[in-house]
Design an enzyme around this catalytic site. Structure first.
Site, PDB file in Angstrom:
ATOM      1  N   ALA A   1       0.840  -1.209   0.000  1.00  0.00           N
ATOM      2  CA  ALA A   1       0.000   0.000   0.000  1.00  0.00           C
ATOM      3  C   ALA A   1       0.865   1.245   0.000  1.00  0.00           C
ATOM      4  O   ALA A   1       0.525   2.252   0.600  1.00  0.00           O
ATOM      5  CB  ALA A   1      -0.910  -0.005   1.228  1.00  0.00           C
ATOM      6  N   ALA A   2       2.010   1.176  -0.664  1.00  0.00           N
ATOM      7  CA  ALA A   2       2.947   2.307  -0.606  1.00  0.00           C
ATOM      8  C   ALA A   2       2.782   3.264  -1.783  1.00  0.00           C
ATOM      9  O   ALA A   2       3.240   4.398  -1.737  1.00  0.00           O
ATOM     10  CB  ALA A   2       4.381   1.787  -0.566  1.00  0.00           C
TER      11      ALA A   2
ATOM     12  N   ARG B   1      -3.108   8.546 -10.373  1.00  0.00           N
ATOM     13  CA  ARG B   1      -4.285   8.766 -11.231  1.00  0.00           C
ATOM     14  C   ARG B   1      -5.567   9.077 -10.459  1.00  0.00           C
ATOM     15  O   ARG B   1      -6.577   9.439 -11.051  1.00  0.00           O
ATOM     16  CB  ARG B   1      -4.499   7.543 -12.140  1.00  0.00           C
TER      17      ARG B   1
ATOM     18  N   GLU C   1       5.795  -8.808 -17.800  1.00  0.00           N
ATOM     19  CA  GLU C   1       5.106  -7.523 -17.693  1.00  0.00           C
ATOM     20  C   GLU C   1       4.797  -6.986 -19.089  1.00  0.00           C
ATOM     21  O   GLU C   1       5.581  -7.189 -20.027  1.00  0.00           O
ATOM     22  CB  GLU C   1       5.968  -6.518 -16.923  1.00  0.00           C
TER      23      GLU C   1
ATOM     24  N   ASN D   1      -1.686 -11.948 -14.534  1.00  0.00           N
ATOM     25  CA  ASN D   1      -1.301 -12.006 -13.130  1.00  0.00           C
ATOM     26  C   ASN D   1      -2.143 -11.006 -12.333  1.00  0.00           C
ATOM     27  O   ASN D   1      -2.242  -9.844 -12.690  1.00  0.00           O
ATOM     28  CB  ASN D   1       0.178 -11.629 -13.019  1.00  0.00           C
TER      29      ASN D   1
ATOM     30  N   TYR E   1     -39.438  18.661  18.045  1.00  0.00           N
ATOM     31  CA  TYR E   1     -38.097  18.222  18.416  1.00  0.00           C
ATOM     32  C   TYR E   1     -38.171  17.560  19.791  1.00  0.00           C
ATOM     33  O   TYR E   1     -38.574  18.198  20.761  1.00  0.00           O
ATOM     34  CB  TYR E   1     -37.103  19.394  18.465  1.00  0.00           C
TER      35      TYR E   1
END
Ligand code: UD1
Ligand code: CA
Length: 454
Positions: free
Chosen positions: A9-10, A15, A151, A166, A363
């Site tokens: 999560a670094a 974007r 990749e 993947n 109220y």
């Protein structure tokens, strides 16, 4: 099996164009990273390490009480480099599971299959995609064993044509990772240390790599942009709607319901359009929710009806109550069986007894209201003196006339009557009539002013 989970999560989430770290953006009302942590915790006694970088402090603060470890990756040099930050914490003999903070809908069942396949070597989760653009391709040999992951930016035309990709999610014995990760090179198109390169290493050492194919692309989909976030949100809401209908709930339009948390419904519940459910909500048998309602952290018992445009939060609603239209029930509201809270009524920390009615424009806050009480239109509990909040108590069968101000702390006894327009500052005894308003004067012969000549 000892399971060490590493959640990546670094990344910056460029974007998203956001000040908030990407993994804190919600899907179905829950931050993406929280979903991943929750799912990992379903796997049993796991140790969780979250690799953070961008927005590290915000992420730490948000999950400070979740019993997870944070390690900081100062520079994002690739997924292999990211996992390497967690290596010092791997436990003896552990199987390491790599998850992603921006792949929020992954299912515990798929992860279980992956872990079972990773006893002796790597197992990776893949998925078939109609349009595999952007993903690493899975290259298998003639016998179907995974050979490598290539990749997109490193792939030739033949490899680009492969549709099995993947997901990035993988499991493998920690000892192998600890050996392979320091040996990775960044000699590739992106100049990054690719976690995926461990697959090639494994194959060259003769350790077979298993590929487990996920059945549903949604569970392995990542979020990189607001548009993807919105698409995933719709897909998740569609799934929520389908499972509600499968459980016997009527949705007037399954496209127009949003569950941002968990919604549990008994049979024959009916939900009209544009309703939002947040946190934990449960609806009893036959509950009807009108259009445009917002329900958050509340429970509604059997047979209760909520009419259009009502907001209910932090409330406990008994059986056969009627709420709204346009009612606002704030935290600490408790309605007993058959109570009614009508239009333009606001309640807060108010217990309203069986069969009591607050039908219009009132109220009622910091109040204990007995059974069969009638509270007339425009009644206000004046619970706040500018410093402290005080309690209003109203006994069973009391009748509060319209436009009454009950200046708390104050009590109205059982069976008492309060005349309309009263400002009640002192206790009203049981069965007494209290009238606290100036007496009416009628002036005969009164001349209305007439317009002055200019
Ligand atoms: C990765 C996989 C690719 C797969 C895809 C699925 C690699 C090399 N490639 O590619 O095969 O198809 O995921 O989405 O693993 N991260 C860090 N630190 C880093 C780099 C990344 O924490 O140094 C985190 C990012 O925040 C992100 C995740 O890891 O959440 C994936 O990284 P990213 O560089 O986006 O990988 P992809 O190029 O998508
Ligand atoms: Ca990348």
């Amino acid at each position: 099996m000892t399971i060490d989970v590493v959640i990546l999560a670094a990344g910056k989430g460029t974007r998203m164009h956001s000040d908030l770290p990407k993994v804190l953006h919600p899907i179905g009302g829950i931050p993406m990273l929280e979903r991943v942590i929750d799912t990992a915790m379903l796997l049993g006694e796991v140790q969780i390490t979250v690799v953070i970088g961008h927005g590290a402090d915000l992420i730490r603060d948000r999950f400070a009480d979740r019993g997870v470890r944070f390690v900081e990756q100062e520079q994002q040099l690739g997924t292999g480099h990211a996992v390497a930050q967690a290596v010092p914490y791997f436990r003896e003999g552990a199987t390491v599971l790599v998850l992603y903070g921006d792949v929020p809908l992954v299912r515990a069942g798929s992860l279980q299959s992956l872990l079972s396949a990773a006893d002796h070597g790597p197992a990776l989760l893949s998925v078939e995609m109609a349009n595999p653009a952007g993903y690493g391709r899975i290259v298998r040999d003639n016998s179907g064993c995974v050979q490598s992951i290539v990749e997109e930016k490193d792939a030739d035309a033949d490899t680009l044509a492969i549709r099995e990709v993947n997901t990035g999610i993988l499991a493998t014995p920690g000892a192998l990772l600890a050996r392979w990760l320091p040996e990775l090179s960044c000699d590739n198109a992106q100049g990054e240390y690719y976690l995926t390169d461990i697959i090639g290493r494994s194959v060259s050492e003769g350790i077979p790599v298993t590929g487990v194919i996920a059945s549903d692309p949604l569970e392995v989909a990542g979020v990189n942009s607001r548009a993807q976030q919105a698409q995933m949100e719709r897909a998740l809401q569609h799934n929520h709607a389908t499972s509600l209908m499968n459980a016997g709930v009527t949705l007037l339009d399954p496209m127009r319901i949003d569950v941002r948390g968990s919604l549990e419904c008994d049979t024959d519940v009916s939900i009209d359009i544009n309703c939002i459910f947040e946190g934990t909500v449960s609806l009893g048998k036959g509950v009807q929710i009108g259009p445009n309602c917002l329900l958050k952290n509340c429970r509604l018992a059997d047979g209760t009806k909520v009419e259009a445009n009502s907001i209910i939060e932090g409330a406990e609603i008994g059986e056969a109550c009627t709420i709204g239209p346009f009612a606002r029930l704030r935290p600490g509201t408790e309605l007993a069986t058959g109570a009614k809270v009508g239009n333009f009524v606001e309640t807060k920390k108010a217990k309203i007894g069986e069969g009591s009615k607050v039908n219009h424009l009132s109220y009622v806050g910091d109040a204990l209201v007995g059974e069969a009480v009638n509270i007339g239109a425009g009644t206000i509990t004046c619970n706040y003196d500018g410093v402290n909040k005080s309690l209003t108590e109203i006994g069973d069968k009391a009748f509060i006339g319209s436009n009454t101000a009950l200046v708390a702390p104050v009590t109205v006894g059982a069976g008492a009557t309060v005349g309309a327009g009263s400002t009640i500052t002192q206790a009203v005894g049981s069965k007494e009539l209290a009238v606290a308003r100036s007496k009416q004067r009628n002036i005969t012969g009164w001349q209305r002013p007439s317009k002055k000549a200019k």
